[in-house]
Enzyme design. Sequence first.
Site, short mmCIF file in Angstrom:
data_model
loop_
_atom_site.label_atom_id
_atom_site.label_comp_id
_atom_site.label_asym_id
_atom_site.label_seq_id
_atom_site.Cartn_x
_atom_site.Cartn_y
_atom_site.Cartn_z
N SER A 36 42.45 40.18 35.09
CA SER A 36 43.80 40.22 35.47
C SER A 36 44.68 38.94 34.58
CB SER A 36 44.07 40.16 36.80
OG SER A 36 45.49 40.25 37.20
N LYS A 47 38.90 44.97 40.81
CA LYS A 47 40.09 44.73 39.84
C LYS A 47 41.05 46.27 40.26
CE LYS A 47 42.90 43.64 36.50
NZ LYS A 47 43.51 44.66 36.19
N HIS A 94 42.89 45.59 43.12
CA HIS A 94 44.03 44.72 42.67
C HIS A 94 45.17 45.40 41.92
CE1 HIS A 94 45.91 42.57 39.39
NE2 HIS A 94 45.75 41.46 39.91
N ASN A 95 44.96 46.25 41.00
CA ASN A 95 46.26 47.04 40.38
C ASN A 95 46.79 47.92 41.44
OD1 ASN A 95 45.01 45.74 38.33
ND2 ASN A 95 45.44 47.24 36.93
N GLU A 149 49.05 45.49 43.15
CA GLU A 149 50.31 45.46 42.43
C GLU A 149 51.06 46.48 42.32
OE1 GLU A 149 50.02 45.74 37.75
OE2 GLU A 149 48.91 43.82 38.20
#
Length: 282
Positions: free
Chosen positions: A106, A156, A159-160, A163
């Site tokens: 990231s 991840k 996380h996205n 986001e």
Amino acid sequence: MKKEIVIIGLGKMGGNMTLRLRERGWRVLGLDKGDDFSRVRNLPIPRVIILSVPHQAVDSLWKSAIKFLDMGDIVIDAGNSFYKDTIRRAKEFSRVGIKFIDAGVSGGPAGARHGSSLMIGGDKKIFNFLKPLFRDLAFKDGFQFFSGAGAGHFVKMVHNGIEYGMMQALAEGFTILKKSKYKIDLKKAAEIYNNGSVIESRLIGWITIAFENYGQDFNGVSGKVGSTGEGEWTVKTAKEFKVNAKVLEDALKFRIKSQKNPDWTGKLLSALRGEFGGHKIK
């Protein structure tokens, strides 16, 4: 480990990783698709290879490179692959004696150049061996290990997904500001939001830069918002786990709908993606 490594994929992420490592005393053999992979054999054993390519290219790429690897070599998938694909690949590598680590990265191209946030999955012993590498790639204290093949890519992926939701909330909020009768200077609003407020964040910092670059109307910026897959994977995984993820799902739906119905909210999202990820905005 010796400070010698191969990076396959020299785009905006892999190229910047290469520059960062070389500045820190690493000998980096950089290769792109179509290059002579036999040069990998020149590195000391165990060889360490970072794949910095789109998730769609991982399978075909490693099949081209694997003939030049030996048992005990280490492959790091530093792309944003779907975690279930990563689990499968880890098993396939294990069958031929090659060790495999997944690393979600990231921070975009700027992070790759100046220090990324790394979410690393796999085997703890291999992670410990590779710590000097991750330390030099990461922002200060910006790497964490999560046990199990695919765990780094799973963290991840989520996380996205988060986001997507955060970006959507910001874009909708600024759209309300823009529609106001007060004629609010949106750049000033972004600046004050990013100076000690509860919602202060890197994302708002990038919004501020986007206003500087394109103005409040985002002339020339597309309202069709792109996506690279991770948000959709997160939403599908939430459904699989029977988790209510309405914010993330709505953010994904907005991006899909924006392809046919672009608007100013989409322009802000596109501009924001361009600032932190180097994605196309037109």
